[in-house]
Write a protein that holds these residues in place. Sequence first.
Motif, PDB file in Angstrom:
ATOM      1  N   GLY A  79       0.779  -1.078  -0.066  1.00 30.26           N
ATOM      2  CA  GLY A  79      -0.013  -0.185   0.199  1.00 30.26           C
ATOM      3  C   GLY A  79       0.856   1.200  -0.087  1.00 30.26           C
ATOM      4  O   GLY A  79       1.911   1.081   0.120  1.00 30.26           O
ATOM      5  N   ASP A  80       0.390   2.440  -0.238  1.00 31.24           N
ATOM      6  CA  ASP A  80       0.985   3.821  -0.215  1.00 31.24           C
ATOM      7  C   ASP A  80       1.069   4.407   1.102  1.00 31.24           C
ATOM      8  O   ASP A  80       1.636   5.259   1.425  1.00 31.24           O
ATOM      9  CB  ASP A  80       0.338   4.537  -1.168  1.00 31.24           C
ATOM     10  N   LYS A  81       0.643   3.533   2.313  1.00 28.98           N
ATOM     11  CA  LYS A  81       1.028   3.752   3.477  1.00 28.98           C
ATOM     12  C   LYS A  81       1.505   2.597   4.217  1.00 28.98           C
ATOM     13  O   LYS A  81       1.223   2.227   5.280  1.00 28.98           O
ATOM     14  CB  LYS A  81      -0.495   4.149   4.144  1.00 28.98           C
ATOM     15  N   ALA A  82       2.478   1.934   3.690  1.00 30.65           N
ATOM     16  CA  ALA A  82       3.261   0.718   4.142  1.00 30.65           C
ATOM     17  C   ALA A  82       3.795   0.919   5.634  1.00 30.65           C
ATOM     18  O   ALA A  82       3.669  -0.030   6.504  1.00 30.65           O
ATOM     19  CB  ALA A  82       4.448   0.404   3.443  1.00 30.65           C
ATOM     20  N   GLY A  83       4.247   2.124   5.905  1.00 35.88           N
ATOM     21  CA  GLY A  83       4.813   2.418   7.377  1.00 35.88           C
ATOM     22  C   GLY A  83       3.511   2.315   8.568  1.00 35.88           C
ATOM     23  O   GLY A  83       3.820   1.286   9.380  1.00 35.88           O
ATOM     24  N   ARG A  84       2.463   2.895   8.059  1.00 36.49           N
ATOM     25  CA  ARG A  84       1.514   2.959   9.098  1.00 36.49           C
ATOM     26  C   ARG A  84       0.585   1.527   9.072  1.00 36.49           C
ATOM     27  O   ARG A  84       0.372   0.965  10.215  1.00 36.49           O
ATOM     28  CB  ARG A  84       0.370   3.908   8.771  1.00 36.49           C
ATOM     29  N   GLU A  85       0.667   0.857   7.771  1.00 37.11           N
ATOM     30  CA  GLU A  85       0.016  -0.230   7.865  1.00 37.11           C
ATOM     31  C   GLU A  85       0.589  -1.539   8.606  1.00 37.11           C
ATOM     32  O   GLU A  85      -0.157  -2.457   8.748  1.00 37.11           O
ATOM     33  CB  GLU A  85      -0.502  -0.634   6.448  1.00 37.11           C
ATOM     34  N   THR A  86       1.876  -1.438   8.507  1.00 35.89           N
ATOM     35  CA  THR A  86       2.814  -2.560   9.250  1.00 35.89           C
ATOM     36  C   THR A  86       2.601  -2.505  10.675  1.00 35.89           C
ATOM     37  O   THR A  86       2.464  -3.311  11.448  1.00 35.89           O
ATOM     38  CB  THR A  86       4.238  -2.291   8.935  1.00 35.89           C
ATOM     39  N   GLU A  87       2.373  -1.344  11.429  1.00 35.55           N
ATOM     40  CA  GLU A  87       2.256  -1.103  12.719  1.00 35.55           C
ATOM     41  C   GLU A  87       1.165  -2.014  13.461  1.00 35.55           C
ATOM     42  O   GLU A  87       1.484  -2.665  14.283  1.00 35.55           O
ATOM     43  CB  GLU A  87       2.338   0.314  13.028  1.00 35.55           C
ATOM     44  N   PRO A  88       0.062  -1.887  12.941  1.00 35.53           N
ATOM     45  CA  PRO A  88      -1.030  -2.771  13.541  1.00 35.53           C
ATOM     46  C   PRO A  88      -0.856  -4.317  13.546  1.00 35.53           C
ATOM     47  O   PRO A  88      -1.139  -4.877  14.372  1.00 35.53           O
ATOM     48  CB  PRO A  88      -2.320  -2.478  12.679  1.00 35.53           C
ATOM     49  N   LEU A  89      -0.079  -4.671  12.408  1.00 42.33           N
ATOM     50  CA  LEU A  89       0.204  -6.079  12.356  1.00 42.33           C
ATOM     51  C   LEU A  89       1.155  -6.575  13.604  1.00 42.33           C
ATOM     52  O   LEU A  89       1.030  -7.577  14.129  1.00 42.33           O
ATOM     53  CB  LEU A  89       0.914  -6.488  11.014  1.00 42.33           C
ATOM     54  N   LEU A  90       2.242  -5.573  13.725  1.00 45.01           N
ATOM     55  CA  LEU A  90       3.263  -5.684  14.692  1.00 45.01           C
ATOM     56  C   LEU A  90       2.527  -5.799  15.927  1.00 45.01           C
ATOM     57  O   LEU A  90       2.962  -6.792  17.032  1.00 45.01           O
ATOM     58  CB  LEU A  90       4.292  -4.730  14.623  1.00 45.01           C
ATOM     59  N   ASP A  91       1.461  -4.903  16.306  1.00 48.01           N
ATOM     60  CA  ASP A  91       0.968  -4.827  17.611  1.00 48.01           C
ATOM     61  C   ASP A  91       0.099  -6.257  17.761  1.00 48.01           C
ATOM     62  O   ASP A  91       0.119  -6.565  18.810  1.00 48.01           O
ATOM     63  CB  ASP A  91       0.090  -3.662  17.521  1.00 48.01           C
ATOM     64  N   ALA A  92      -0.571  -6.532  16.815  1.00 43.18           N
ATOM     65  CA  ALA A  92      -1.281  -7.885  16.892  1.00 43.18           C
ATOM     66  C   ALA A  92      -0.418  -9.001  17.049  1.00 43.18           C
ATOM     67  O   ALA A  92      -0.686  -9.914  18.184  1.00 43.18           O
ATOM     68  CB  ALA A  92      -2.249  -8.121  15.576  1.00 43.18           C
ATOM     69  N   ALA A  93       0.673  -8.978  16.646  1.00 42.26           N
ATOM     70  CA  ALA A  93       1.826 -10.129  16.793  1.00 42.26           C
ATOM     71  C   ALA A  93       2.314 -10.163  18.192  1.00 42.26           C
ATOM     72  O   ALA A  93       2.294 -11.165  18.937  1.00 42.26           O
ATOM     73  CB  ALA A  93       3.060 -10.037  15.746  1.00 42.26           C
ATOM     74  N   ARG A  94       2.382  -8.895  18.842  1.00 43.07           N
ATOM     75  CA  ARG A  94       2.893  -8.819  20.200  1.00 43.07           C
ATOM     76  C   ARG A  94       1.790  -9.212  21.118  1.00 43.07           C
ATOM     77  O   ARG A  94       1.801  -9.972  22.123  1.00 43.07           O
ATOM     78  CB  ARG A  94       3.333  -7.280  20.595  1.00 43.07           C
ATOM     79  N   ALA A  95       0.548  -8.894  20.791  1.00 40.06           N
ATOM     80  CA  ALA A  95      -0.651  -9.006  21.528  1.00 40.06           C
ATOM     81  C   ALA A  95      -1.291 -10.549  21.707  1.00 40.06           C
ATOM     82  O   ALA A  95      -1.549 -11.105  22.873  1.00 40.06           O
ATOM     83  CB  ALA A  95      -2.135  -8.109  21.111  1.00 40.06           C
ATOM     84  N   HIS A  96      -0.765 -11.060  20.762  1.00 43.60           N
ATOM     85  CA  HIS A  96      -1.277 -12.459  20.473  1.00 43.60           C
ATOM     86  C   HIS A  96      -0.253 -13.595  20.661  1.00 43.60           C
ATOM     87  O   HIS A  96      -0.213 -14.894  20.842  1.00 43.60           O
ATOM     88  CB  HIS A  96      -1.844 -12.978  19.433  1.00 43.60           C
ATOM     89  N   GLY A  97       1.185 -12.977  21.138  1.00 44.96           N
ATOM     90  CA  GLY A  97       2.474 -13.860  21.183  1.00 44.96           C
ATOM     91  C   GLY A  97       2.702 -14.639  20.041  1.00 44.96           C
ATOM     92  O   GLY A  97       3.391 -15.663  20.037  1.00 44.96           O
ATOM     93  N   ILE A  98       2.628 -13.962  18.830  1.00 42.74           N
ATOM     94  CA  ILE A  98       2.922 -14.446  17.573  1.00 42.74           C
ATOM     95  C   ILE A  98       4.448 -13.995  17.318  1.00 42.74           C
ATOM     96  O   ILE A  98       4.775 -12.838  17.295  1.00 42.74           O
ATOM     97  CB  ILE A  98       2.064 -13.872  16.492  1.00 42.74           C
ATOM     98  N   ARG A  99       5.244 -15.027  17.406  1.00 46.63           N
ATOM     99  CA  ARG A  99       6.705 -14.734  17.204  1.00 46.63           C
ATOM    100  C   ARG A  99       7.402 -14.731  15.928  1.00 46.63           C
ATOM    101  O   ARG A  99       8.224 -14.153  15.840  1.00 46.63           O
ATOM    102  CB  ARG A  99       7.572 -16.262  17.880  1.00 46.63           C
TER     103      ARG A  99
END
Length: 736
Positions: free
Chosen positions: A419-439
């Motif tokens: 997407g044209d907002k790759a920086g902002r779009e990646t942050e929610p995924l990283l937050d979800a990985a941390r919240a769900h314990g995805i390594r």
Amino acid sequence: MNKENLKTRVALVGCGAIARSHAAAIATLDNAVCTAVYDVDSARAESFARSYSTEANVVQDLRQVAEHADAAIVAVPNAHHASVSIELLRAGLHVLCEKPLAVTPVQACEMVAVAEERGRVLVCGLLRRFYDSTALVTEALRRNLVGRPHHFEVRESVWNWPLNRATFDPSVTGGGVLIDIGPHVFDLLNLWFGSIEVLESRDDSRGGVEAFSDTHVRCGGEVTGRIQLTRAYRTINRTRIICERGYIDFDPHARDRIVIVHTDGAEDFPVVAQAAAPRDPFVKQLENFLGVIAGEAAPVAPAKAALSAVEAIEACYEKRQPLLEILDAGPRLAPTIDSERRYKKILVTGASGSVGSRMIEMWAAEGRLDELRCMVRSYRTAARIMRFPLEMVEANLLDAKAVMRAAEGCDAIVHLGVGDKAGRETEPLLDAARAHGIRRFVHMSTAAVYGIRLPARIEELQDKTKVVKTGEPYADEKAKAERAVVRACERGLEAVILRPHMVYGPGLRWSAELMDLLAQDKICVLEDGGWCNLIYVDDLVRSVWRALATDKGFGEPLFITDGAPLKWSAYIDAHAALIGAAPRRVSSKDVLKGKLGLRDWMKASVRPLPSVIKSREFRNFVFESPAIQATLFPAYLRLRESRWLRPYVEKLRSGSASGSGGAGAREFDELWTMLQISEARLSPERAEKLIGFHPQVDFREGLRLSSLWFERFGLLPTIEDSKEHLQLPEEVVKAS
């Protein structure tokens, strides 16, 4: 009939995308008025009524439609065409039912019987019967202008149509692309040549609905032909009717012109036939429907005629065989996935993109689709993956709550979303990985973090070269996303960052777009151009698996290439040789521009406007948004027709770079020109060392497999036997 105003009261039953065109047609005519709107989703019906008709009653119950209307246009999902139309016919309404008339011949016959029993008009929305181009073909065949027909070829794609989840539910639609586009095609074949016999039908369904179908038929006992339909790719749209002394060509999406080519002389002699006064086919269709109701016209698309298309489609599904996949034409390669199941569920973002689609196809070949949860922003471009039985979730990467729900229960994430907002779009995924314990997190970045033109300085340090701001939005956004992933690694995330440069192969932009631009003579070759760092798409998917399986390389960006940099001139020439194109040779100094003066600055500033204004996405936005129609639509029309802008629309249509100065200079696609200035040769050495990645497809084999795909989708002349090794020209072999 409403005696007071002599207008036929018309109800719109179903408020999907096609209903907008019907509503616009009703508003155009003086003898019709939309008096009722019905949809199972009452909120959608309310919104539709507010946007497209001030006089319509929003009806809550289908049985109430007859109280407000004399006729109905049925635009509900395919599976309900028969039941809804029959109920309305029995209530005394005349019915125009969208195509297909029904999903089975039995249902269609019942509809016809009820209409005859009740003395009501029943016609089918076979819109192409009302195209001016259809009338031109019909007349050319009637006059025998190029002799008797004996064969035909149909290639057609409907790409990026506004699809939704229900589109891919066979219990709702009755099938995939065949039942979507097929009714139009089979109807016209029956109109021109007679009854249809299905000889063979193959499609790519693998448990879902087909995205590509390839059908061989015989019409009228003597005219044979091949029909290839797809909604997974943007391809060449063309119907060719081959006759004794020539052929007739037309784009099935072009409504007002055809080309008649006479081949009985020394050279082919093409003639363009153009409709004198083309009109909106939806308006013509509605006029005919109203004329039939009034007893003043014969039906152009009677229900009985629509039966032949329904029967042909059913025959295709009954005879269907698996389509040979391009993957099957390749050599036996090492498995994509290790035998060990390391993850219970992998969330894949960007699943409907070209790389994501290929990943799903290759996971399916290994029998491992149950490991994937596919996340898409919308189903608009999902046809290619929906031919498989998949676990799907629709979510916008910027919607943190939706992303959090999508990642629940997963133990790995493969982030392919672009997407044209790759920086902002990646942050929610990283937050979800941390919240769900995805390594485990695999991040698809790009070598373009260094800019479109890869600088020579990269060669010394390779992947470790410092990333600096380029001023290019795409590059800088991808660089932001990389930095976010690296920071997450510092907090314990096992993230692997992959940096491909030029990904090519079947279905990839850098292959299909190049062929299209070469055919249009919009590609030049820089004689002093730089290096192209390639990776065949299947090898890129293999690198994703290696990133999932590795225990090293976390937080270290890795170049993913085939390790054999190719001169851009060789890459372009290899593709050009497939179609006999001869792109012009120019020097980089002829296309590189210095500081712009005022005149050139203004030209460069308006250059993107024509392609934006003419794009399908912009038109959809304009025509589908009530707010835009009420406010900006008039401005859009003035801008499009502006005398000041029109010369730029013609001159700058492709967003091009001039090959040389002066009058009459040829213009080329700017992006493809700038790419050729890349100076760096990239190495996959660190990827091989850290994650065990080893490319298996070299350029020669990758181009061969791409060529099979080009032929299938009309970008190449027909290859007689696609199973045999394509013999490439000698200059291509040397280049590889």
